[in-house]
Scaffold this motif. Structure first.
Motif, short mmCIF file in Angstrom:
data_model
loop_
_atom_site.label_atom_id
_atom_site.label_comp_id
_atom_site.label_asym_id
_atom_site.label_seq_id
_atom_site.Cartn_x
_atom_site.Cartn_y
_atom_site.Cartn_z
N UNK A 256 27.28 -19.39 8.73
CA UNK A 256 27.46 -18.47 9.85
C UNK A 256 26.27 -17.50 9.93
N UNK A 257 25.90 -16.97 8.77
CA UNK A 257 24.73 -16.10 8.63
C UNK A 257 24.51 -15.22 9.84
N UNK A 258 23.28 -15.13 10.30
CA UNK A 258 22.90 -14.38 11.50
C UNK A 258 23.61 -13.04 11.60
N UNK A 259 24.24 -12.82 12.75
CA UNK A 259 24.90 -11.55 13.00
C UNK A 259 26.10 -11.33 12.07
N UNK B 144 44.91 -18.19 6.79
CA UNK B 144 44.29 -16.90 6.46
C UNK B 144 42.81 -16.93 6.83
N UNK B 145 42.20 -18.07 6.57
CA UNK B 145 40.78 -18.25 6.89
C UNK B 145 40.56 -18.18 8.41
N UNK B 146 41.46 -18.76 9.17
CA UNK B 146 41.36 -18.71 10.63
C UNK B 146 41.51 -17.28 11.14
N UNK B 147 42.43 -16.54 10.55
CA UNK B 147 42.61 -15.14 10.94
C UNK B 147 41.36 -14.34 10.59
N UNK B 148 40.81 -14.64 9.43
CA UNK B 148 39.59 -13.96 9.00
C UNK B 148 38.45 -14.23 9.99
N UNK B 149 38.33 -15.46 10.39
CA UNK B 149 37.27 -15.84 11.34
C UNK B 149 37.45 -15.10 12.68
N UNK B 150 38.69 -15.02 13.11
CA UNK B 150 39.00 -14.30 14.35
C UNK B 150 38.60 -12.82 14.21
N UNK B 151 38.92 -12.24 13.08
CA UNK B 151 38.60 -10.82 12.85
C UNK B 151 37.09 -10.60 12.82
N UNK C 97 34.93 -12.34 14.31
CA UNK C 97 34.51 -12.46 15.70
C UNK C 97 34.73 -11.18 16.50
N UNK C 98 35.70 -10.38 16.05
CA UNK C 98 35.99 -9.10 16.71
C UNK C 98 35.14 -7.97 16.13
N UNK C 99 34.20 -8.35 15.28
CA UNK C 99 33.28 -7.34 14.74
C UNK C 99 33.75 -6.70 13.45
N UNK C 100 34.82 -7.27 12.87
CA UNK C 100 35.34 -6.68 11.62
C UNK C 100 34.63 -7.25 10.40
N UNK C 101 34.76 -6.53 9.31
CA UNK C 101 34.22 -7.00 8.03
C UNK C 101 35.38 -7.50 7.17
N UNK C 102 35.24 -8.72 6.68
CA UNK C 102 36.34 -9.35 5.94
C UNK C 102 35.89 -9.79 4.54
N UNK C 103 36.70 -9.44 3.57
CA UNK C 103 36.46 -9.92 2.20
C UNK C 103 37.64 -10.79 1.79
#
Ligand code: ATP
Ligand code: MG
Length: 185
Positions: free
Chosen positions: A61-64, A26-33, A35-41
């Motif tokens: 990760x911070x930054x962008x 789930x964490x990997x999917x979240x990271x992918x999302x 990266x696609x500019x999505x917001x994940x909680x």
């Protein structure tokens, strides 16, 4: 919330089964999302007493990405199992995690909401699967929801679009190897 392509639609995913990898997938999917500019909680039901590496990774990760990937621990890390009635404090924590989850799913603020270990809370009868199902059925169309934990309830499995069952082939723990930093937490 962004919805660039007409084919885009929100999915319900479940990672369940006895093998390792439900939360980390789930964490990997979240990271992918993200990266696609999505917001994940990601709301972690039950968890709370251990400090997981991912909490620091998300911070680093911070930054962008700042504010685009948020993980919150909503429990206290230990729930009594087997026979005994659930502790009222654990029930209260699960209820408040669920209230926040429902609100986050419906808020329009998040593209993806991960409900980590929610299956566990349901299978220990701390949360009504019908209530969860109703929220998922009426969720805003574009939001993705991922539910993790063993023993996913049949009602939720039926409702989900993608369900993965992790099968345990073997686990280091069976040879007495304790939880390893970076692998288990
Ligand atoms: P992970 O967080 O590593 O993706 P998981 O979410 O699939 O694991 P959980 O059921 O949430 O697994 O279990 C939480 C903890 O138990 C994790 O530290 C995990 O590594 C460990 N674990 C997972 N599967 C097993 C297993 N089959 N035997 C022993 N320990 C396990
Ligand atoms: Mg897990």
């Amino acid at each position: 919330m962004k919805s660039e392509t007409p084919s885009r639609r929100g999915l319900i995913l479940i990672n369940t089964g006895p093998g390792k990898g439900k939360t980390t997938a789930a964490m990997g999917t979240a990271l992918r999302a993200v990266g696609c500019g999505m917001k994940v909680l990601m709301l972690q039901f039950i968890k709370g007493s251990w400090h997981y590496g991912e909490l620091d990774a998300v911070e680093a990760l911070g930054g962008n990405f700042a504010g685009n990937f948020v993980i919150k621990q909503m429990g206290r890390g230990f729930v009594k199992v087997g026979g005994a009635e659930a502790d009222p404090e654990d029930l209260r924590l699960v209820q408040s995690a669920w209230d926040e989850a429902r609100e986050a799913i419906n808020s329009g603020e998040w593209d993806m909401v991960v409900l980590d270990e929610i299956n566990y809370a349901i299978s220990y009868k701390m949360l009504d699967p019908a209530v969860v199902a109703e929220t998922l059925r009426s969720k805003p169309e574009m939001v993705h929801v991922i539910l993790t934990g063993r023993n996913a309830h049949p009602l939720l499995v039926e409702l989900a679009d993608t369900v993965t069952e992790m099968r345990e082939v073997k686990h280091a723990y069976q040879r007495g190897i304790l939880a390893q930093k970076g692998i288990e937490y």
